[in-house]
Structures are given as C-alpha cells and as structure tokens.
Scaffold this active site. Structure first.
Site, mmCIF file in Angstrom:
data_model
loop_
_atom_site.group_PDB
_atom_site.id
_atom_site.type_symbol
_atom_site.label_atom_id
_atom_site.label_comp_id
_atom_site.label_asym_id
_atom_site.label_seq_id
_atom_site.Cartn_x
_atom_site.Cartn_y
_atom_site.Cartn_z
ATOM 1 N N HIS A 1 24.722 -32.773 73.033
ATOM 2 C CA HIS A 1 24.576 -31.411 73.557
ATOM 3 C C HIS A 1 24.649 -30.359 72.451
ATOM 4 C CE1 HIS A 1 28.658 -32.564 73.060
ATOM 5 N NE2 HIS A 1 29.036 -31.311 73.052
ATOM 6 N N ASP B 1 21.554 -33.208 79.176
ATOM 7 C CA ASP B 1 21.775 -32.689 77.823
ATOM 8 C C ASP B 1 20.734 -33.211 76.835
ATOM 9 O OD1 ASP B 1 22.641 -35.309 77.811
ATOM 10 O OD2 ASP B 1 24.184 -34.935 76.303
HETATM 11 C C1 G16 Z 1 30.686 -37.761 73.755
HETATM 12 C C2 G16 Z 1 31.304 -39.029 74.273
HETATM 13 C C3 G16 Z 1 32.056 -38.750 75.530
HETATM 14 C C4 G16 Z 1 33.067 -37.645 75.324
HETATM 15 C C5 G16 Z 1 32.367 -36.418 74.797
HETATM 16 C C6 G16 Z 1 33.309 -35.279 74.432
HETATM 17 O O1 G16 Z 1 29.706 -37.334 74.647
HETATM 18 O O2 G16 Z 1 30.321 -40.005 74.518
HETATM 19 O O3 G16 Z 1 32.652 -39.942 75.936
HETATM 20 O O4 G16 Z 1 33.723 -37.343 76.506
HETATM 21 O O5 G16 Z 1 31.662 -36.746 73.625
HETATM 22 O O6 G16 Z 1 34.086 -35.656 73.364
HETATM 23 P P1 G16 Z 1 35.002 -34.614 72.611
HETATM 24 O O7 G16 Z 1 35.916 -34.038 73.668
HETATM 25 O O8 G16 Z 1 35.726 -35.440 71.604
HETATM 26 O O9 G16 Z 1 34.136 -33.536 72.025
HETATM 27 P P2 G16 Z 1 28.289 -36.873 74.145
HETATM 28 O O10 G16 Z 1 27.533 -36.530 75.383
HETATM 29 O O11 G16 Z 1 28.566 -35.683 73.254
HETATM 30 O O12 G16 Z 1 27.731 -38.045 73.399
#
Ligand code: G16
Length: 544
Positions: free
Chosen positions: A114, A278
């Site tokens: 994202h 996203d």
């Molecule tokens: C990633 C991980 C998720 C996690 C999120 C937020 O999502 O795959 O499991 O919940 O990051 O992580 P943080 O709170 O450490 O920023 P994505 O969609 O960014 O790949």
C-alpha cells in the site's frame, strides 16, 4: 548461456520487515543493491536446481527492470523455469495461487504493498515459499545474514525477455513462461463462491457495487471477474488501469485514501457494496451504503457466516487473528466451539496453522482477510465473500453488521498511527512503555483496571518456533485493550501504531462514533506513551 560472477560489496540495511524488503526506489537503484538481495535469497535456499520460480509484481515503478534482472539471475543460479505474469504483473494472492498450483519451489513478488509508487517512492521484494506463503522468519533472518557477507552474484548474459507476450521460450535448459496473470486466479474464485447466484443477484439489480482498484494491480482482476464474469456494469470498477505511480495516490484501501469510493458510499446514491484493494491486491476495505466495516468486524462476520459460502459449507476448523486485531472473531470462535489463535502481526505467521489444517479463516486489522485457498491475504476474495453473503442473506451490509453486533456484541475499535517519527524518539517511547509494564497490573484508570501488561511473545503451535517482542499489550478487566507497536513496513523513520479496543454489549450504544466511545482509552494511551508530548504532534497522522 554465458554465466558471469560479478564481485560486489554488502549493504548493511537489507533486513526484511513485516513483509519483505521495502525501501525507496532510489535505494534499490544503487549499484548491485537488488542483485545483492536476490543473490542473498538464492544463496540461503537449498536444492532448487531445475525447479520452478514464480515471478511478478504490482506494476509499480522499477517493476519491469527488476523483473529483467531477476530473470537473468534465476537462470544463472540454476532454476529450471520461471512463470511470469504478463507485463510482469501478478497480484500477491494470484502469485501465491500459482506457486501452489504449479508446485513451484517458491516465488518472488515485487511490491511495497500500500506504500506509494514512483521514481521517488517505494519499491519492495519478498520471497514466498513452496506453500505459497511469505517466507517465515527463519528464512528472512538467513537472507539478511547472507546479505551482510555477500561478495559476488551470478547473472546470465542473455537478452531481455519480452514479458508482454504470453507463451514459453527456452534458453538451453532454462524455460521462461509468460502467462495471463488473471486466468488461474479467476478459476480459483469460481471454485470457492457461488458465481451463478452472484450473476443473478447482480443481473437483477439486487446487488450494485463499486470497486476501487486504486490504479494498482487488482484492476485487471476486478474487470475480468466482476464485470466480464459476473456481469457488473463497466463503471462498477474505478481506477482500473495499473499505473507505475498509482496515479500519484497511496494505493491504501481506507477511507482516507479511497476518497472517490468513500464519497459515493456515504451519499444517497451509494451502491450495495463498496470495496477497494491495495497496491498488490492482498488488502481489502469493505463498505456498505453509509457504513464502513472495520477489518476486525469483517473477519468476525465472515467467520460467523462462513457456512453460507460453498467452499466453507462444512464449517471452519479454526480461525486466527493477529494480536492487535480486535477480539470480535474470538467471540464467534467461542460460540461455535472452534479454536482461535492469536499470532504476531504478519501474514507469515498464519502459514503453519493453515498448512496444518488448524485454521480455515484468518485476518488482520490492517485490512487483510484470507482463507486456506492460498497462503496470502486476498483482497478480491474478501469482496466476493461479502457479495456472496449479501446474495445469500438478502440483507444490506449495514443489516448484516448490526445483526452481528446484536448477537455477539460490538468490539469498538480504532488504530492511531504516528508516521515518520524519528527512530530515536520512537525507541524512547517503546522503552518508556516497557519500563512501566511491571507496575501496571491491578492499577485503575477510571473504569479501566489493568488485568495484564506484557510484551507479546508467540510460540508457533506447529513448529515450536518463538517470536519475541511483538508489541506491547495492556489488557483491562472489562475486556478493553490498548496495544502499542512499531510498524515493520514503513520506509521513513518509525511509525508508532496505537490500537484501541472496547467491548460494548448494549445494542443502544452500538452506533456510537468509535473515537467518542474510545476517548478515555485514547487519553490513557497518551498518558502511557507520551507520543504527542515527545514528538510535538497534536494528532495522529492517520486514524482508521
Ligand atoms: C503487511 C503484512 C501484514 C501486516 C501489515 C502491517 O501487509 O503482510 O501481515 O499486518 O504489513 O504491518 P505493520 O503494522 O508492521 O506495518 P502488506 O499489505 O503491507 O503486505
């Protein structure tokens, strides 16, 4: 095929975060930076000679040159075949599916999720293992360790591959197959949901929908599935063309960033369902006419109604949520008498539970829900799940949510993010919280009496591995919680996330605004962590 070994010097910052290595594009463009990390991954893996690797990304800036480099390095390092999404495109859940379907050795997914894209924005790379899921910590630790000692990488001197033309080509024993990125995924969705019913519900006008692809990867997937296969009108999918800079926006599916969608959903002409995904297509936001469904509630509602979906008609073996996700799904699991696991943040922690058949559904507060159909969270799957629920229950999104709250109570929930804090300040905040933990239990703060205060540690019930320091939890006698943790996905400074949660049984209070209802906890969180005082900020960067 001429293979050369290029001498290189290690970089010291190639430690993967919550989900792969994410850095500014300019960092990845440093000499040999990408090559070092890819070689560190290959050097840490064993017995892949002649085997298949899946490769694709979310189409952001630097995706195409990175794909060409990786093709040459995979050839030089002895992989037998690469399966690449046409144009270098693959959504994260589609890549997970391809790894599983083709029994591939693993996959490389190029995305910073994202985070914004473009010349001066973010890029990322992550490795997925043969179950289709993100590499576990044992792997990512090994990648980092190897990146610190790397002295050369291998690359084949071959021409760039035409990644826009579907089909296979051979270079000696190395095969490159470019595939339609959508076809296998669409087929999988068809095997899970009742496409006949959905077609009928959309065709009759009972369901109208609006999907915001945010100029990211899900545009082609949503068009094929929602419009071509299910008959939604073409204008049901907006921002459908993947762009290298996501049109200058954050491809982050929340009410702040999916503005066009939010405006429509909170207007008199709102369709039945509004949703967004996203950058790489694994996150989802669900809204109905004049209602936003929190990801935690969405997970709980899916669990409570899963039997209405063909693939889950026989019930769920168990469910799981990440630690900061609200406890709404726990209540569903308790009432259905199925296990509910609490894991650290990061989809990689669900992999073992899914592989062992201990859970069928899982989700996170960070706009992620998924099931055992792949080993990643899955944005369009969640949208189809909700469409299927609406079609089966013949209810609006708001009615489904309110019915759920009446039955199980409402876990009023919000997350406050303080982004780009100087790392030393963020660390001092965490230290301050840590030092208070021993004396907090039994202390009363108004109506909130501390039941426990700890740093979350997780022992994987399948392989026994232990992950420590996974966030600070403060739980209260009345079931409320405040969680503090530092994000592992940002690329600038540190991001402090404060997760706030309060349980409300009384239906007359269910429609309260979350910020109002959580105001005492919000004040208490500041008292405990002093983020405003220490940063001089007056409010969070983002509230969800
Ligand atoms: C990633 C991980 C998720 C996690 C999120 C937020 O999502 O795959 O499991 O919940 O990051 O992580 P943080 O709170 O450490 O920023 P994505 O969609 O960014 O790949």
């Amino acid at each position: 095929m001429q293979i050369v070994s290029i001498p290189t010097h290690p970089y010291t910052d190639q430690n993967p975060g919550t989900s792969g290595l994410r850095k500014k594009v300019t960092v990845f463009q440093q000499p040999d930076y990408l090559e070092n990390f890819v070689q560190a991954i290959f050097d840490s893996l064993e017995d892949y000679s002649g085997k298949t690797l899946v490769l694709g990304g979310d189409g952001r800036y630097f995706n195409r040159p990175a794909i060409q480099t990786i093709i040459k390095m995979a050839a030089a390092n002895g992989f037998g075949e690469l399966i690449i999404g046409q144009g270098g495109l693959l959504s994260t859940p589609a890549a997970s599916n391809l790894i599983r379907k083709n029994k591939a050795f693993g996959g490389l997914i190029l995305s910073a999720s994202h985070n914004p894209g473009g010349r001066d924005e973010d890029f990322g790379i992550k490795y997925n293992v043969s179950n289709g899921g993100p590499a576990p910590e044992s792997h990512t630790d090994a990648f980092y360790k190897r990146s610190l000692t790397i002295s050369s990488y291998k690359i084949a001197e071959i021409e760039d591959t035409d990644i826009d033309r579907i089909g296979s080509r051979h270079i000696e024993n190395f095969k490159i197959t470019v595939i339609d990125p959508v076809a296998d995924y669409a087929e999988l969705m068809q095997s899970i949901f009742d496409f006949g019913l959905l077609k009928q519900s959309i065709g009759s006008g009972f369901i109208t929908l609006l999907f915001d692809a945010m100029h990211a990867i899900t545009g082609p997937y949503a068009k094929r599935i929602l419009v071509d296969m299910l008959g939604a009108t073409p204008d049901s999918v907006i921002n459908a063309e993947p762009l290298e800079d996501f049109g200058g926006h954050h491809p982050d599916p929340n009410l702040a960033h999916a503005q066009e969608l939010a405006a429509r959903m909170f207007s008199p002409t709102a369709p039945t369902l509004g949703a967004a995904s996203d950058g790489d297509g694994d996150r989802n936001m669900i809204t109905g006419s004049n209602i936003f469904v929190t990801p935690s509630d969405s997970l709980a509602i899916m669990a409570a109604n899963a039997r209405l979906i063909p693939a889950y008609a026989y019930g769920l073996s168990g469910v799981a949520r990440s630690m900061p996700t609200s406890q709404a799904v726990d209540r569903v699991a308790a009432s259905y008498n199925i296990p509910c696991y609490e894991t650290p943040t990061g989809w990689k922690f669900f992999g073992n539970l899914l592989d062992a058949g201990k859970i069928t559904l899982c989700g996170e507060e960070s706009f992620g829900t998924g099931s055992n159909h792949v080993r990643e969270k899955d944005g369009l799957w969640a949208v189809l799940f909700w469409l299927n629920l609406i079609a089966r229950k013949r209810q609006s999104v708001a009615d489904i949510v309110h019915e759920h709250w009446r039955k199980f109570g409402r876990d009023i929930y919000s997350r406050h993010d303080y982004e780009a804090i100087e790392s030393s300040v963020a660390n001092s905040i965490v230290e301050r919280l840590r030092s208070q933990l021993p004396e907090l239990p039994s202390q009363a703060f108004g109506e909130f009496i501390v039941k426990y205060a700890d740093e979350f540690s997780y022992e994987d019930p399948v392989d026994g591995s232990v992950s420590k320091n996974q966030g600070i939890r403060i739980g209260f006698e009345n079931g409320s919680r405040i969680i503090f943790r530092l994000s592992g996905t940002g690329t600038v400074g540190a991001t402090l996330r404060i997760y706030l949660e309060k349980f409300e049984v009384d239906a007359s209070s269910h429609d309260q605004d979350a910020q109002v209802s959580l105001s005492e906890l919000i004040k208490l969180a500041e008292q405990l962590c002093e983020v405003k005082k220490r940063t001089g900020r007056t409010e969070p960067t983002v509230i969800t």
